[in-house]
Design an enzyme around this catalytic site. Structure first.
Site, PDB file in Angstrom:
ATOM      1  N   HIS A 260     -15.210  19.283  25.483  1.00 62.84           N
ATOM      2  CA  HIS A 260     -14.066  18.433  23.917  1.00 62.84           C
ATOM      3  C   HIS A 260     -15.762  19.454  23.627  1.00 62.84           C
ATOM      4  CE1 HIS A 260     -12.779  16.104  20.986  1.00 62.84           C
ATOM      5  NE2 HIS A 260     -13.912  16.503  20.127  1.00 62.84           N
ATOM      6  N   GLU A 261     -16.343  18.791  23.965  1.00 63.80           N
ATOM      7  CA  GLU A 261     -17.566  19.730  22.764  1.00 63.80           C
ATOM      8  C   GLU A 261     -18.279  20.788  22.588  1.00 63.80           C
ATOM      9  OE1 GLU A 261     -18.927  17.817  20.085  1.00 63.80           O
ATOM     10  OE2 GLU A 261     -17.974  16.169  20.637  1.00 63.80           O
ATOM     11  N   HIS A 264     -16.034  22.670  20.165  1.00 59.56           N
ATOM     12  CA  HIS A 264     -17.149  22.441  18.855  1.00 59.56           C
ATOM     13  C   HIS A 264     -17.214  23.692  19.392  1.00 59.56           C
ATOM     14  CE1 HIS A 264     -14.986  18.954  17.064  1.00 59.56           C
ATOM     15  NE2 HIS A 264     -15.021  17.816  17.788  1.00 59.56           N
ATOM     16  N   GLU A 290     -11.452  20.076  15.127  1.00 59.55           N
ATOM     17  CA  GLU A 290     -10.656  19.149  16.471  1.00 59.55           C
ATOM     18  C   GLU A 290      -9.807  19.585  17.399  1.00 59.55           C
ATOM     19  OE1 GLU A 290     -11.881  16.379  17.660  1.00 59.55           O
ATOM     20  OE2 GLU A 290     -13.747  16.545  16.224  1.00 59.55           O
TER      21      GLU A 290
HETATM   22 ZN   LIG Z   1     -14.397  16.251  17.834  1.00 59.90          ZN
END
Ligand SMILES: [Zn+2]
Length: 496
Positions: A260-261, A264, A290
């Site tokens: 997830h990160e 980003h 997101e």
């Molecule tokens: Zn996030």
């Protein structure tokens, strides 16, 4: 001539950008390595930097330069448009309101920690009431003509409105509820076992896997790093981007927070270099942000074809405790739909209901239809209605997330918007990379990453989010793609 005016403006805006970069690195340090007693000192340092940034940003000279710019090229025009948007916003908020709001949100967040620990919403209620009024006052100052919730939403997702979100979330809610029902019927006799994750994996082994994921995603070690924090987050810009993760006994927490990160981080690293330190060189919105993190976490990291390679060659290799669990079981368990009381532990499907619940409540709260005192009971009723969950105490209910207590209203919808955006991006990407799953299965993310970089990351803030989606997908955002993606995925894993 306009060129020098534009250059002078760019120079001033670069200073603002660099100051905010300093704040984010101080924030990163505060959440990773700072000795605990440094908190007060760090708070002073951060608020001093914040004040300097506000003064620089509201310098009347900036307003003058903006109004004097003319005869610009397309990208310069866009920069001036975005800078004007920021300048107008900052100058509309009275300095004393900035200070009152900062103080009250810090205080409320502090109370929230205590209230959550003691499972008692009553402890933070009076401060939340004051904070909510200040948030409304700020929204009024920004634009008294527009509905207050739309003003708040616009700060995280430019040009988005509550009506727009509703048009995505209504089919989202119906589609997700239908899928959950279908799934529950299908697995009733043989539900997936999520206790297979309780393996007490050594942190060193988990760190190896996190490094593998960073490398797989293509995060260059000389421009990025991974550290540990209580709540995983990503920060940094251009050539210095930092992600954090959290190593728990269940290694999937670290695995999926790294994916997830990492998503980003890829976005932060790959905004257009030639426009760094200008507005166009920045990421465009929380929803698009997101979309990238969830793309890596769910569309890639939980993809069954990808897992057929990743699980035996990485998870089982570094974490031998998993050798007793076969690949198919792991795929099913990682993708199990199991309603959770806690948003951040929710699966890819029920997650959206957590967001819809928050979206509905915060709209009513901002509109004055419900009071702060009613929050816990309304929260608990909706949890029971949407997810069949009985909330036992405020800590697992209305106190679970920090957002409202930090003054962030209008932020939550961007999480589900990310899901809607990225599945539509995937549908478009498939037309140019039809064998994307085989690519993943062979451990090669480069073509998919290049697609994301050139279609999303490299566009920076050249377009507002909806316009960007139209440029990428040739049509405006549509929830249908996300529901199709989920239905197809669950059909293939669970034969629904
Ligand atoms: Zn996030």
């Amino acid at each position: 001539m306009t060129h020098t005016t534009y250059d002078e403006l760019s120079k001033k805006m670069k200073e603002v950008r660099l100051l905010s970069n300093c704040s984010s690195i101080l924030g990163w340090d505060m959440r990773t390595y700072m000795p605990s007693e440094g908190i007060e000192q760090r708070g002073e340092a951060l608020s001093t930097l914040g004040k300097i940034t506000h003064v620089k940003m509201t310098d009347p000279q900036i307003g003058k330069l903006i109004s004097q710019c003319s005869g610009l090229e397309k990208i310069q025009q866009r920069n001036v448009e975005l800078w004007k948007r920021d300048y107008d916003r900052e100058t509309k908020i009275p300095a004393d309101l900035v200070i009152r709001l900062t103080k009250q949100s810090t205080k409320t967040e502090g109370k929230w920690y205590e209230a959550k620990r003691k499972q008692d919403f009553g402890l933070v209620k009076p401060d939340l009431e004051i904070l909510l009024e200040l948030v409304k006052e700020r929204a009024q100052a920004l634009d008294a003509e527009k509905p207050m919730y739309d003003v708040l939403l616009d700060e995280y997702e430019p040009k988005m409105t509550a009506a727009g979100i509703n048009s995505y979330f209504t089919p989202l809610r119906d589609g997700v509820i239908k899928l959950i029902k279908k799934y529950q019927d299908a697995v009733a006799d043989n539900p997936p076992d999520i206790s297979i994750f309780d393996k007490n994996i050594p942190v060193d082994a988990q760190k190896h896997v996190s490094k593998w994921i960073m490398n797989f995603l293509g995060l260059p070690p000389n421009r990025s790093r991974v550290d540990e924090a209580e709540h995983p987050f990503t920060t940094g810009y251009a050539k210095d981007v930092r992600i954090t993760t959290h190593y728990q006994e269940d290694p999937t927490a670290a695995i999926y927070s790294t994916f997830h990160e990492g998503g980003h981080a890829l976005y932060n690293l790959n905004t257009p270099e030639e426009h760094w330190y200008t507005a166009v060189g920045d990421t465009v919105s929380m929803g698009i942000h997101e979309s990238q993190s969830r793309f890596c976490e769910n569309i890639v990291g939980k993809n069954p074809t990808f897992l057929k390679n990743f699980y035996p060659n990485v998870v089982q290799k570094y974490m031998p405790a998993f050798q007793s669990v076969d690949t198919d079981t792991f795929i099913k368990s990682v993708n199990a739909i199991i309603p959770s009381k806690i948003r951040i532990y929710a699966d890819e499907v029920t997650y959206n209901l957590h967001i819809i619940l928050r979206f509905e409540i915060e709209q009513d709260l901002i509109a004055g239809k419900i009071s702060v005192a009613e929050l816990p009971s309304i929260w608990n009723d909706k949890m029971e209605k949407y997810l069949g969950m009985k909330i036992e105490n405020d800590a697992e209910g209305v106190l679970q997330d920090t957002h409202w207590y930090a003054g962030l209203f209008g932020y939550f919808p961007t999480y589900a918007l990310g899901n809607i955006y990225n599945s539509q991006m995937l549908a478009t990407m498939k037309t140019s990379i039809p064998n994307w799953e085989e690519q993943l299965a062979s451990g090669d993310f480069s073509k998919i990453r290049n697609w994301l970089v050139s279609n999303v990351h490299n566009k920076g803030s050249l377009y507002d989010p909806i316009d960007l989606m139209e440029k990428i997908c040739n049509q405006p955002p549509d929830t249908k793609y996300f529901l199709d993606y989920l239905n197809e995925k669950y059909r293939s894993i669970y034969n629904l």
